[in-house]
Every structure is written in structure tokens, then in C-alpha cells.
Design a protein around this motif. Structure first.
Motif, PDB file in Angstrom:
ATOM      1  N   GLU A 113       0.827  -1.215   0.000  1.00 16.99           N
ATOM      2  CA  GLU A 113       0.000   0.000   0.000  1.00 16.99           C
ATOM      3  C   GLU A 113       0.863   1.267   0.000  1.00 16.99           C
ATOM      4  OE1 GLU A 113      -3.723  -0.394   1.437  1.00 16.99           O
ATOM      5  OE2 GLU A 113      -3.957   1.602   2.279  1.00 16.99           O
ATOM      6  N   GLU A 114       1.949   1.243   0.752  1.00 16.74           N
ATOM      7  CA  GLU A 114       2.853   2.402   0.757  1.00 16.74           C
ATOM      8  C   GLU A 114       3.465   2.623  -0.626  1.00 16.74           C
ATOM      9  OE1 GLU A 114       4.516   2.634   5.368  1.00 16.74           O
ATOM     10  OE2 GLU A 114       5.452   1.267   3.951  1.00 16.74           O
ATOM     11  N   ASN A 115       3.839   1.533  -1.296  1.00  9.97           N
ATOM     12  CA  ASN A 115       4.340   1.637  -2.664  1.00  9.97           C
ATOM     13  C   ASN A 115       3.341   2.370  -3.545  1.00  9.97           C
ATOM     14  OD1 ASN A 115       6.854   0.086  -3.930  1.00  9.97           O
ATOM     15  ND2 ASN A 115       6.284  -0.980  -2.054  1.00  9.97           N
TER      16      ASN A 115
ATOM     17  N   PHE B 166       9.044   8.278  10.368  1.00 11.05           N
ATOM     18  CA  PHE B 166       9.726   7.557   9.298  1.00 11.05           C
ATOM     19  C   PHE B 166       8.965   6.295   8.896  1.00 11.05           C
ATOM     20  CE2 PHE B 166      13.379   4.912   7.795  1.00 11.05           C
ATOM     21  CZ  PHE B 166      13.834   5.760   6.811  1.00 11.05           C
ATOM     22  N   GLU B 167       8.445   5.575   9.899  1.00 10.85           N
ATOM     23  CA  GLU B 167       7.869   4.257   9.619  1.00 10.85           C
ATOM     24  C   GLU B 167       6.361   4.264   9.418  1.00 10.85           C
ATOM     25  OE1 GLU B 167       9.366   1.409   9.131  1.00 10.85           O
ATOM     26  OE2 GLU B 167      11.409   2.016   9.631  1.00 10.85           O
ATOM     27  N   ARG B 168       5.669   5.295   9.935  1.00  8.03           N
ATOM     28  CA  ARG B 168       4.216   5.199   9.962  1.00  8.03           C
ATOM     29  C   ARG B 168       3.494   6.291   9.187  1.00  8.03           C
ATOM     30  NH1 ARG B 168       5.046   0.909  11.452  1.00  8.03           N
ATOM     31  NH2 ARG B 168       4.835  -0.084  13.482  1.00  8.03           N
ATOM     32  N   THR B 169       4.226   7.213   8.585  1.00 13.49           N
ATOM     33  CA  THR B 169       3.531   8.272   7.850  1.00 13.49           C
ATOM     34  C   THR B 169       3.861   8.173   6.365  1.00 13.49           C
ATOM     35  OG1 THR B 169       5.319   9.897   7.944  1.00 13.49           O
ATOM     36  CG2 THR B 169       3.843   9.808   9.846  1.00 13.49           C
ATOM     37  N   GLY B 172       7.186   9.659   5.634  1.00 14.61           N
ATOM     38  CA  GLY B 172       8.225   8.687   5.957  1.00 14.61           C
ATOM     39  C   GLY B 172       8.371   7.641   4.864  1.00 14.61           C
ATOM     40  N   ALA B 173       7.223   7.181   4.337  1.00 18.52           N
ATOM     41  CA  ALA B 173       7.261   6.183   3.262  1.00 18.52           C
ATOM     42  C   ALA B 173       7.982   6.751   2.047  1.00 18.52           C
ATOM     43  CB  ALA B 173       5.846   5.751   2.890  1.00 18.52           C
ATOM     44  N   LEU B 174       7.742   8.024   1.788  1.00 18.32           N
ATOM     45  CA  LEU B 174       8.404   8.666   0.649  1.00 18.32           C
ATOM     46  C   LEU B 174       9.923   8.707   0.869  1.00 18.32           C
ATOM     47  CD1 LEU B 174       8.045  10.180  -2.007  1.00 18.32           C
ATOM     48  CD2 LEU B 174       7.804  12.278  -0.693  1.00 18.32           C
ATOM     49  N   VAL B 175      10.324   9.021   2.096  1.00 19.30           N
ATOM     50  CA  VAL B 175      11.762   9.067   2.394  1.00 19.30           C
ATOM     51  C   VAL B 175      12.371   7.673   2.267  1.00 19.30           C
ATOM     52  CG1 VAL B 175      13.495   9.567   4.151  1.00 19.30           C
ATOM     53  CG2 VAL B 175      11.514  11.067   3.906  1.00 19.30           C
TER      54      VAL B 175
END
Lengths: 252, 296
Positions: A113-115, B166-169, B172-175
Motif C-alpha cells: 500500500e505504501e508503494n 519515518f515508519e508510519r507516515t 516517511g514512506a516517501l523518504v
């Protein structure tokens, strides 16, 4: 030597005359090696163009040069009349060119989902492709939505790379060997999905080694050898001319 | 009063000291690690930023009053400095090997350290803790400075905040995506330069904040920038480059090795740090949480 970025906006007549994606006299180098030696190639609105060629003839470099990931030495690439050469990849991505790269390049530490959300970010234009619609089309991704990219099978990664491209609301998709390294059954699934995209009318440049799969999807075939296009024609013409396939691709 | 109990209590205090130092170290190491993960740039000026944070405390809160102002000023200066350094390093990032970057960032660190030396001289400064927490509290029968508990709490809160961000937003996913594959992120229409500058700025601000927080428990003096940079480098090598969790675990480990080493084996304390690093690298060459493929 680089073609000037389009200064003046092309006129309506020019836009109508040029195909959606037009590559003209494109040259590119890797160090001293002259990888692309004047490529001409068109992808029209609603068209799927299959690009064939042996390993190392420059197919991936061509894809990278179009997407802005490899700097072209000279020549021109236009998307809907706008010059892409000299533009950074994110600018090209925002113009509606989506890449399904060789080796999928899914983001390994991100969940499925993040992807997809990274892809849906900042696309600017209100689009028709939503997360839900991608999950409908690719239900396997919905099941795996909480899994990390590196926990997926090759086929699932390919689906994710395609889903990511769709969330860009692409005007055109560049697919670089989507069947590479997949089991025959999985290749069929990928082909089915690509068939659905074609039915949606999404134009595509499909680089493939799997001729059977690509010929089932494409309208036009382009054959490359050593940095140059040596044959362009319809799928029917390609099928009627096995000598071409034999000479340039070593098959048939 | 058992002798053993006293010994255990004494070491509990040592462990707490190590925890406080480890968390300050985390604030420095996390930026170093993320900047390297993102840009493939080892920012050797990172220690100098910590030094400037320390001098911000010396200048603005020598008696502990104005500590929050010093924190805010350091954070803002860190953001600006980091953004500026990102812009300076960007043209050579990932292109010309590490030697050019080393020269550029090392040069920047000398410039910053020299500016600090011109302004504050070569004196040793120990700014006081804020008055509200300047007292001692009793921990397991031992007197322990309340300020160090504050450092532990603030450090843990900041570490948790960075981790969640970093891990939950989505940011953060973009980084994380940009760390993993910058070109692919760019192809998805994201201007990765903005991501790089943002992370560089935030990472640098954390180091400056670490300098203020650490000032009352360390001595602010010329040379501490290099000392801290070395510790941060060991930390990210242990934890794995580009990993927040790695930076945290590495920093806590180094904090403990340092504190317990000095308490138990003072003559081997320096060796223990490198020994810990060598031991980790023998078992996991990419660090505890790193993967060599991802670090690229």
C-alpha cells in the motif's frame, strides 16, 4: 547538442500531426560507447507498440532516455508535443509518462500500500485511477497490501509495478520486459492485466523478449539492432515476415 | 547493606548515564545515517553542527535559564544549515565517489569549527542544566542528576517521534522509498531534491538539538565535534546505514559500552568501542539493520 526544450507551445495543428510519443533522431552514450544511434519511433494515441531486440542493443537505454533517467546526447522526444529531452525524470513523470521498469524496482522496505501511495502522491491532476480501482483490477495486491515489497513473489512485484504506474493516471506507460524472470503461468497473468490496460485505451511502449506475449498485445512492432531501429510495421506484417524475426532476433 | 547490592546500584547509575549519552548520540547519528542512506553522502560536518548546538547552549543558556530558547535557536539554525549543506553537496552527490564529498564536508566542518573558535575561543564550557531540573534525585539509593533523566525522556520522545514519522507516515514512506531507489521515486513524479534537502535539514537540526541537550552533561570545547563525529560514525556502522532503528540500537549500545567500559575496564574503554564495532561487522557486515543493497 541537446535539442532545445520546447520554447513555444506547439500549435494545435502541430499537436494533431505529431503522435502522442514521438522519438526523433535520439542519440545516447554510455561513456565512450554509442548506445543509441539515432532512434525514430512513434506511439500513437491508444496504441501498443512492441519493441523487440536482442540483449544489449539499447532497448533499456531507450526507455531510460525517454523517461529522463539517462541523458540523451542529442535528438528529441515529445509527449503530446512537449519536449522531454533535457527534463528531469520527475517533470516527465508529472507529464503523464509512467515507467514499469526492468526488474520491477518495487520499493522493498515499503508495504504494497505504501508503494502505491508514493505513486499516487503529487500527480497533480485529478485522475480516474484510485487505490480501490487498482485493487479491483489486481486483487492479489489487495490481499498483500500489508506485506513489504521484498516479501512478494516476482509476479506480485510485477503487478505492483503496474499498479504503481496506473496510479500515475498515465498518458502512456513504458513497460521494460514485464515478463522477465517469471514462470509461464505468471507471464499469462501479466499478459491478461496488460490486455486490460490496452482495452482501457492506455498507450504503451512494450519492450519484450517474449514475442508471443507481446504480439498478442501490440498493434505495431519495432525491431532494434545495435542502437538503431531496423524494422517497423504492423503485427500482421511482422508475422508475415519471419525472415525479419530470424535475422534480427534469432527466432522463428 | 550488602556489598553486592551497592555494586549493582552503582552500575544502575552507570547504565542510566550510558542511556543519556546514548540518546544524545542517537540524535547525531540518525541524521548522519539518513543523509548517507539518501544521498550516499557521508557528512563529515555533522559533528561541527553538534558543536554549534553546544555553543548555542553556552551563549544563550549558560546558567540554564533560556534553555528552551537555545533549543529553538539551535533547531532553526540546524534546519537552515542543513538545507544549505544539502544544496552545496547535491551537485557532487552520488557522482564522483566519496573522496570529493569527504573533502567538501570535512572542509565545511573546519570552517564551522574555526568560526566557533573565533567566537568562543578554546575555553571549556559546561553550561548549567535548566534550574527546574538542576537538582539531584535518588535513583536506587544513589544521587542522580535530574537533568540526565530529562535527557533520557526527551531523547526517547524524539527517537519515538522520528521513528513514527519515518515508519508510519506517508512522508516517511516517501523518504524510505527515496532511500531505496531514488530514480524510481523521481519517475513517479516526485522531485527528490526536495526530499533530500528536507531530510538533510531535519537531520542536521536534530544534531544541533543534540548539542544543546548534551551541553550540560558534556563539556563544550574545541575538538568535541570530531570526537562526537567518530562516535556517530561507529554508531551508524554498527546499526546499518540508512536505518533509524539501526541508529537507535547502535547509539544505545555505544552509550552502554562507553559508560560501562569506563566504569569496569577504564584502560580498555576506547578499545571496547572499536571492539564492539568489529564484533558486529564480523557477524553482520552491513550492520545490525542495514542491507548493503539498500544502503546504496
Amino acid at each position: 547538442m541537446t535539442a532545445a526544450p520546447a520554447g513555444a507551445a506547439p500549435s494545435a495543428a502541430e499537436r494533431a500531426a505529431t503522435p502522442l510519443l514521438a522519438v526523433r533522431g535520439l542519440h545516447a552514450h554510455y561513456g565512450a560507447s554509442h548506445v543509441l544511434q539515432g532512434i525514430d519511433l512513434d506511439v500513437g494515441q491508444g496504441q501498443v507498440v512492441a519493441l523487440f531486440g536482442r540483449n544489449g542493443v539499447g532497448k533499456s537505454t531507450l526507455v531510460h532516455a525517454i523517461a529522463g533517467l539517462h541523458r540523451a546526447t542529442s535528438g528529441s522526444v515529445t509527449l503530446a508535443g512537449e519536449e522531454l529531452v533535457g527534463r528531469p525524470p520527475h517533470w516527465i513523470g508529472r507529464r503523464g509518462l509512467a515507467l514499469v521498469p526492468q526488474g520491477r524496482r518495487v520499493f522493498a522496505p515499503l508495504t504494497v500500500e505504501e508503494n502505491l501511495r508514493v505513486a499516487a502522491r503529487g500527480r497533480g491532476r485529478g485522475g480516474t485511477w484510485t487505490l480501490e480501482r487498482v485493487y479491483d483490477l489486481l486483487p492479489r495486491l489487495a490481499e498483500r497490501r500489508r506485506n513489504r515489497g521484498d516479501q512478494l513473489s516476482g509476479g506480485e512485484q510485477q503487478m505492483l509495478a503496474i499498479g504503481r504506474a496506473l496510479l500515475r493516471d498515465p498518458r502512456i506507460v513504458l513497460l521494460d520486459e514485464p515478463s522477465d524472470g517469471l514462470a509461464p503461468k505468471v507471464v499469462e497473468q501479466v499478459a491478461d492485466v496488460l490486455g486490460l490496460l490496452r482495452d482501457e485505451g492506455i498507450p504503451a511502449l512494450l519492450v519484450e523478449q517474449n514475442l508471443r506475449m507481446a504480439l498478442g498485445l501490440a498493434d505495431v512492432v519495432v525491431v532494434m539492432t545495435k542502437g538503431a531501429v531496423v524494422w517497423t510495421g504492423t503485427v500482421d506484417a511482422f508475422r508475415r515476415d519471419p525472415a525479419t524475426a530470424h535475422r534480427h532476433l534469432g527466432v522463428g | 547493606m550488602g556489598g553486592l547490592e551497592d555494586l549493582v546500584d552503582a552500575y544502575a547509575v552507570t547504565v542510566l548515564n550510558g542511556l543519556a549519552r546514548g540518546l544524545v548520540l542517537f540524535l547525531i547519528a540518525v541524521g548522519l545515517s539518513l543523509i548517507f542512506g539518501l544521498m550516499d553522502v557521508l557528512n563529515l560536518a555533522h559533528g561541527a553542527v553538534f558543536l554549534l548546538g553546544g555553543y548555542a547552549a553556552v551563549q544563550l543558556a549558560p546558567t540554564g535559564d533560556g534553555f528552551l530558547v537555545a533549543l529553538a535557536v539551535a533547531a532553526v539554525l540546524g534546519l537552515l544549515l542543513g538545507g544549505g549543506m544539502a544544496a552545496a553537496v547535491r551537485p557532487i552527490a552520488g557522482r564522483r565517489g566519496h573522496l570529493d564529498q569527504a573533502l567538501l564536508t570535512l572542509g565545511a566542518s573546519y570552517v564551522l569549527a574555526e568560526i566557533a573558535a573565533i567566537v568562543w575561543g578554546d575555553g571549556y564550557y559546561s553550561p548549567l542544566a535548566p534550574p527546574a531540573v538542576a537538582s539531584s534525585v535518588t535513583v536506587l539509593g544513589q544521587a542522580f542528576p535530574a537533568y540526565r533523566l530529562v535527557v533520557i525522556v526527551v531523547g526517547l520522545v524524539l527517537a519515538l517521534a522520528v521513528y513514527l514519522l519515518f515508519e508510519r507516515t506517508q512522508i516517511g514512506a516517501l523518504v524510505r522509498a527515496t532511500v531505496a531507489d531514488r530514480g524510481m521515486v523521481a519517475s513517479l513524479g516526485v522531485n527528490t531534491t526536495v526530499v533530500l534537502v528536507g531530510v538533510f535539514a531535519v537531520g542536521t537540526a536534530l544534531a544541533a538539538v543534540g548539542g544543546v541537550l548534551g551541553a550540560p552533561i558534556l563539556t563544550v570545547r574545541p575538538g568535541i565535534d570530531r570526537q562526537v563525529l567518530l562516535l556517530a560514525l561507529i554508531t551508524v556502522v554498527i546499526g546499518g546505514l540508512g536505518s533509524i532503528r539501526g541508529a537507535l540500537i547502535g547509539a544505545l549500545l555505544i552509550g552502554q559500552v562507553e559508560a560501562l567500559g569506563v566504569a569496569l575496564l577504564p584502560q580498555f574503554a576506547a578499545f571496547l568501542l572499536f571492539g564492539a564495532m568489529a564484533a558486529v561487522l564480523l557477524v553482520r557486515p552491513a550492520g545490525l539493520f542495514g542491507s548493503l543493497a539498500e544502503a546504496r
